[in-house]
Design a protein around this motif. Structure first.
Motif, PDB file in Angstrom:
ATOM      1  N   GLU A   1       1.083  -0.960   0.022  1.00  0.00           N
ATOM      2  CA  GLU A   1       0.238  -0.105  -0.257  1.00  0.00           C
ATOM      3  C   GLU A   1       0.609   1.185   0.160  1.00  0.00           C
ATOM      4  OE1 GLU A   1      -3.787   2.046   2.187  1.00  0.00           O
ATOM      5  OE2 GLU A   1      -3.197  -0.042   3.184  1.00  0.00           O
ATOM      6  N   MET A   2       0.988   2.429  -0.878  1.00  0.00           N
ATOM      7  CA  MET A   2       1.451   3.507  -1.543  1.00  0.00           C
ATOM      8  C   MET A   2       0.740   4.481  -1.108  1.00  0.00           C
ATOM      9  SD  MET A   2       3.697   2.218  -4.899  1.00  0.00           S
ATOM     10  CE  MET A   2       2.508   1.199  -5.015  1.00  0.00           C
ATOM     11  N   GLY A   3       1.170   5.350  -0.337  1.00  0.00           N
ATOM     12  CA  GLY A   3       0.941   6.646  -0.012  1.00  0.00           C
ATOM     13  C   GLY A   3      -0.662   6.862   1.237  1.00  0.00           C
ATOM     14  N   ASN A   4      -1.478   7.763   1.578  1.00  0.00           N
ATOM     15  CA  ASN A   4      -2.353   7.618   2.266  1.00  0.00           C
ATOM     16  C   ASN A   4      -3.110   9.293   2.618  1.00  0.00           C
ATOM     17  OD1 ASN A   4      -3.975   6.853   4.205  1.00  0.00           O
ATOM     18  ND2 ASN A   4      -2.816   7.396   5.808  1.00  0.00           N
ATOM     19  N   ARG A   5      -4.317   8.950   2.644  1.00  0.00           N
ATOM     20  CA  ARG A   5      -4.847  10.143   2.929  1.00  0.00           C
ATOM     21  C   ARG A   5      -6.193  10.452   3.529  1.00  0.00           C
ATOM     22  NH1 ARG A   5      -9.430  13.257   2.180  1.00  0.00           N
ATOM     23  NH2 ARG A   5      -8.851  15.072   1.385  1.00  0.00           N
ATOM     24  N   ASP A  13      -0.287  11.718   2.555  1.00  0.00           N
ATOM     25  CA  ASP A  13       0.818  11.527   2.925  1.00  0.00           C
ATOM     26  C   ASP A  13       1.242  10.858   1.514  1.00  0.00           C
ATOM     27  OD1 ASP A  13       2.715   9.557   3.690  1.00  0.00           O
ATOM     28  OD2 ASP A  13       2.060   8.180   4.946  1.00  0.00           O
ATOM     29  N   LEU A  14       1.633  11.549   0.950  1.00  0.00           N
ATOM     30  CA  LEU A  14       1.827  11.542  -0.985  1.00  0.00           C
ATOM     31  C   LEU A  14       3.435  10.731  -0.994  1.00  0.00           C
ATOM     32  CD1 LEU A  14       1.074  12.341  -4.044  1.00  0.00           C
ATOM     33  CD2 LEU A  14       2.239  14.184  -3.570  1.00  0.00           C
ATOM     34  N   CYS A  38      -2.016   7.467  -2.948  1.00  0.00           N
ATOM     35  CA  CYS A  38      -1.479   8.697  -3.584  1.00  0.00           C
ATOM     36  C   CYS A  38      -0.250   8.366  -3.512  1.00  0.00           C
ATOM     37  CB  CYS A  38      -1.567   9.795  -2.131  1.00  0.00           C
ATOM     38  SG  CYS A  38      -3.218  10.202  -1.490  1.00  0.00           S
ATOM     39  N   LEU A  39      -0.071   8.903  -5.601  1.00  0.00           N
ATOM     40  CA  LEU A  39       1.775   8.257  -5.928  1.00  0.00           C
ATOM     41  C   LEU A  39       1.912   9.353  -7.108  1.00  0.00           C
ATOM     42  CD1 LEU A  39       3.966   6.910  -6.635  1.00  0.00           C
ATOM     43  CD2 LEU A  39       2.844   5.497  -7.600  1.00  0.00           C
ATOM     44  N   ILE A  68      -6.403   7.596  -4.876  1.00  0.00           N
ATOM     45  CA  ILE A  68      -7.367   9.232  -4.348  1.00  0.00           C
ATOM     46  C   ILE A  68      -6.804  10.208  -5.421  1.00  0.00           C
ATOM     47  CG2 ILE A  68      -7.537  11.295  -2.208  1.00  0.00           C
ATOM     48  CD1 ILE A  68      -9.096   8.131  -2.327  1.00  0.00           C
ATOM     49  N   HIS A  69      -5.241  10.000  -5.469  1.00  0.00           N
ATOM     50  CA  HIS A  69      -4.667  10.903  -6.128  1.00  0.00           C
ATOM     51  C   HIS A  69      -3.561  10.484  -6.951  1.00  0.00           C
ATOM     52  CE1 HIS A  69      -2.515  14.629  -6.822  1.00  0.00           C
ATOM     53  NE2 HIS A  69      -1.945  14.540  -6.969  1.00  0.00           N
TER      54      HIS A  69
END
Length: 395
Positions: A1-5, A13-14, A38-39, A68-69
């Motif tokens: 899992e990469m990035g977090n919002r 958390d990009l 988010c990446l 998300i992003h």
């Protein structure tokens, strides 16, 4: 899992510059294998996703979920085989806030496939009887629920997808679409892909009132062959209707595609439905519709812009919404092995201005004339041509 919002805060958390390469993900039992919230500036390349299923009826499992992003991310040269739900889920329609952005992404040279003939394999990879779930798997190759701009899907193959029943299969359910777009999808160029032996090749749909295709989406230079239900569905309506919901905008172009069906029960093109008009802003040009199949059109008086298409050997008369302008209704002399036109084809030079200077095989036009179909008759490999001079130089 990469990035977090954090959904309760505006900050992200990009993740930046992440590369996943030359990996094998096989025989999983999770809902998602790779989750990217988010990446930016990421790459997933030469990976193999195989037999990834949740193995509980009604529950999805995706190989890759982009959330998300997602900006400037490339997924290249990957194989997705026997995935429970989607090979790639492009965004979650439940997230529509201003912080969400899905743009400048590329999915290219990937294979999305269900084994044919299909055999259930357990979480260890052993062929066995499916444990209380349906005997088939797979919802869609790619499921697009959101998009902003400059997203590309090219040179991919989608094959052998069938309808999934959410009450018995380990998926929430689908109509077996190779590539589906709905909810807040927008801003995609979809070209040079092959859709082979799916219940539906391409479908674009949304619940009435959902702002699908706010930004132009273009579908060109693709081949749809032997789709069990329909090659292309273009309509609007409830979430159960697979097609395209364009409202009164003019944001969908369908150019230089080949739709070839062999099943007499096939709907080769669905444009509108029994209670809705054909999408008035859709443009359908330079396509070849060939083989057994029928058409479905909307109930109203509006129609898409359609001209310079070829219709041949179909099971019913061409609907009125497709016969405006100049068309070809004789044998296109199409070589089905590579989709090239024979020298005597009436489709040569019979098209209008295409969306791309290259064709399905990536070759360039030699002349200013435009052919109907996905492959130029008179084409070459490069846009620059060197001429050898007598003095030994080149221009």
């Amino acid at each position: 899992e990469m990035g977090n919002r954090n959904t309760d805060a505006a900050d992200m958390d990009l993740a930046v510059g992440i590369i996943i390469k030359d990996c094998i993900f096989r025989n999983s039992t999770s809902t998602d294998v790779v989750i990217i919230d988010c990446l930016e500036d990421g790459l997933i390349e030469n990976c193999f996703f195989d037999n990834c299923r949740y193995r509980v009826a009604g529950t999805d499992s995706r190989a890759i979920q982009l959330q998300i992003h997602i900006n400037n991310v490339t997924i290249r040269d990957c194989t997705f085989r026997d995935i429970g739900a989607d090979g790639i889920l492009f965004a979650d329609n439940a997230v529509t806030d201003a912080d969400k952005y899905m743009g400048n992404n590329v999915i290219e040279d990937c294979l999305f496939t269900i084994s044919n003939p299909y055999q259930y394999r357990d979480y260890m990879g052993n062929v066995t009887t499916a444990p209380g779930i349906g005997t088939y798997c797979g919802e869609n190759g790619i499921d697009i629920k959101y998009g902003d701009e400059n997203n590309i899907i090219r040179n991919c193959v989608f094959q052998h997808f069938r309808k999934a029943d959410g009450s018995t299969d380990d998926a929430s359910g689908s109509n077996g679409v190779g590539l589906t777009m709905h909810f807040y999808a927008s801003g995609f160029d979809i070209y040079n892909n092959t859709f082979r032996d799916n219940s539906r090749g391409l479908a674009c749909s949304a619940p009435t009132g959902t702002p699908l295709l706010d930004i132009k989406t273009r579908v060109f230079n693709n081949v749809f062959t032997q789709s069990g239900f329909c090659g292309v569905a273009l309509d609007r309506g409830t979430v159960d209707i697979y097609g395209i919901h364009v409202g009164d905008c003019d944001n969908f172009d369908f150019y230089n595609n080949i739709v070839h069906c062999t099943d007499t029960s096939t709907e080769i093109l669905v444009c509108g439905n029994a209670s809705e008009d054909c999408p008035p802003g859709t443009v359908i040009k330079n396509n070849i519709f060939i083989g057994a199949g029928t058409f479905t059109e909307g109930s109203g008086t509006t129609a898409p812009t359609a001209s310079h298409n070829c219709y041949y050997d179909l099971d019913e008369a061409i609907p009125s919404y497709l016969v405006s302008g100049t068309n070809v209704t004789t044998d296109p002399k199409l070589n089905l092995s590579d989709y090239t036109l024979q020298g005597s084809s009436p489709c040569i030079g019979a098209g209008t201005t295409p969306l791309s200077e290259t064709d399905y095989h990536g070759r360039y036009r030699k002349t200013d004339s435009s052919d109907i179909g996905a492959v130029w008759f008179d084409a070459h490999e490069d846009s620059t041509v060197s001429i050898i001079l007598a003095s030994g130089g080149t221009v």
